[in-house]
Design a protein around this motif. Sequence first.
Motif, PDB file in Angstrom:
ATOM      1  N   ARG A  21      -4.174   3.257   7.692  1.00  0.00           N
ATOM      2  CA  ARG A  21      -4.143   2.101   8.433  1.00  0.00           C
ATOM      3  C   ARG A  21      -3.866   2.375  10.028  1.00  0.00           C
ATOM      4  O   ARG A  21      -4.383   1.855  10.906  1.00  0.00           O
ATOM      5  CB  ARG A  21      -3.248   1.050   7.934  1.00  0.00           C
TER       6      ARG A  21
ATOM      7  N   LEU B 211     -10.636   1.380  -0.987  1.00  0.00           N
ATOM      8  CA  LEU B 211      -9.388   0.785  -0.437  1.00  0.00           C
ATOM      9  C   LEU B 211      -9.276   1.257   1.220  1.00  0.00           C
ATOM     10  O   LEU B 211      -9.031   0.342   1.939  1.00  0.00           O
ATOM     11  CB  LEU B 211      -8.020   1.447  -0.821  1.00  0.00           C
TER      12      LEU B 211
ATOM     13  N   ASP C 139      -1.929   5.430   2.575  1.00  0.00           N
ATOM     14  CA  ASP C 139      -2.847   4.320   3.101  1.00  0.00           C
ATOM     15  C   ASP C 139      -2.530   3.656   4.306  1.00  0.00           C
ATOM     16  O   ASP C 139      -3.150   3.223   5.266  1.00  0.00           O
ATOM     17  CB  ASP C 139      -3.190   3.045   1.717  1.00  0.00           C
ATOM     18  N   GLU C 140      -0.949   3.355   4.441  1.00  0.00           N
ATOM     19  CA  GLU C 140      -0.415   2.997   5.953  1.00  0.00           C
ATOM     20  C   GLU C 140      -0.712   3.913   6.883  1.00  0.00           C
ATOM     21  O   GLU C 140      -0.896   3.667   8.075  1.00  0.00           O
ATOM     22  CB  GLU C 140       1.062   2.919   5.406  1.00  0.00           C
TER      23      GLU C 140
ATOM     24  N   ILE D 105      -9.240  -1.392   4.445  1.00  0.00           N
ATOM     25  CA  ILE D 105      -8.227  -1.368   5.644  1.00  0.00           C
ATOM     26  C   ILE D 105      -9.114  -1.390   6.868  1.00  0.00           C
ATOM     27  O   ILE D 105      -8.440  -2.080   7.582  1.00  0.00           O
ATOM     28  CB  ILE D 105      -7.483  -0.093   5.430  1.00  0.00           C
TER      29      ILE D 105
ATOM     30  N   PHE E 292       1.005  -1.219  -0.199  1.00  0.00           N
ATOM     31  CA  PHE E 292       0.036   0.009   0.070  1.00  0.00           C
ATOM     32  C   PHE E 292       0.814   1.283   0.035  1.00  0.00           C
ATOM     33  O   PHE E 292       1.954   1.253   0.482  1.00  0.00           O
ATOM     34  CB  PHE E 292      -1.040  -0.074   1.261  1.00  0.00           C
TER      35      PHE E 292
END
Length: 399
Positions: free
Chosen positions: A13, A74, A9-10, A78, A5
């Motif tokens: 998360r 996405l 995106d991380e 997650i 990712f």
Amino acid sequence: MKFRFDESDEQFRQMIRQRIAQILPADISDRHRRVLSNSSYLEDQRRWFAILDAEGWSVPAWPVEFGGTDWTALQRFIFEDEMYAADAPEFHWIGSHMVGPVLYTFGSEAQRERFLPPIRNGQEVWAQGFSEPSAGSDLASLRTNARRDGDDYVVNGSKIWTSGAFEADWLFCLVKTDTQGKPQRGVSCLMIDLKSPGITVRQIRQINNEGHLCEVFLDDVRVPVENLVGEEGKGWTYAKFLLDHERTTSSFIFWIKRELTRARELGQAVFRNGRPLIEDPEWSRRLAVVGAEIEAHEWSVLRVLSEEPSNFPITAAASVLKVKGSELQQTITGLQVDALGTQSLRDYGDVRLDASTDPIWPDLYQGRTSRAMITRASTIYGGAQQIQKNLLAKLALGL
């Protein structure tokens, strides 16, 4: 090649992971970790949904105007991934993933105002009244009928394999309102209060000794016309809409990934001949193989979510994910039972009462055998494996 990712995106998360750790009650996650089957306890679900609703996260896939988030597909992926990893209770799937989307798309304004808020906050639970004794995968042949009588429909018939009906508040029900012409054209959708006179719910004892699945009998049940969803005769359209709307849900990817983690933990905790099972070459090989298959399955889900161009219709992709997800559920839980050996035969009883810390029977062992048994049905429910393969032959291969 190793897929990753991107940084944003991380970061998302990490934000989700930290916030779930702050708001998820420890007693709920502990109970859910040790629950005997795929189901959560209803009161835990209600509590958790109320917490998520206050956070604005209870129905992330819904449009913002109806209480959803503005997250990308996405980001929603997650979020659910982290929910399962934290041992949070599963969503009220019928309400959040089926009834809600149909109502905010096809329902009246009055229906949205009445039913969407208690779905979001978990205070009303729904069951799905689709399958019948003579109409499982072939819903066009259902026989439950609804006859118009003034301001009501009078419903007669029965439903089977109705998950959670014994504790649900409402039934999202397909009925026949017209028996003339093509079978699909006579199907309508009614919302039925399960406390209505004339309804009998009978639990079906399952292989893992639960009674989550039910039969529902409807004898002259009066349902207000205002509980008709959308238009009469359009129930088949709404059922197909659900398949397209939630095309990756049947992959069970988050559940499978969590059970892979459980298998790895068992490999460290279970000893054979004085050594951790994870050091056994054959068992370790089996774990590696299923781990690779699960990772491939996850990226297949992500490809669908990214709306990658394909020569196949989206319903074919949904069938592929269902077939593989069903098989992986059975494979990973079977591996867990093999790890436990003869210890898998123990009856753990009710995990709400059994909180044993005995090192011979640690919490990690609880629920493994029960889950393995109930996943034998995963290739049947939600569309039998044979039906899914027939769909693939027709939609993807033109056979």
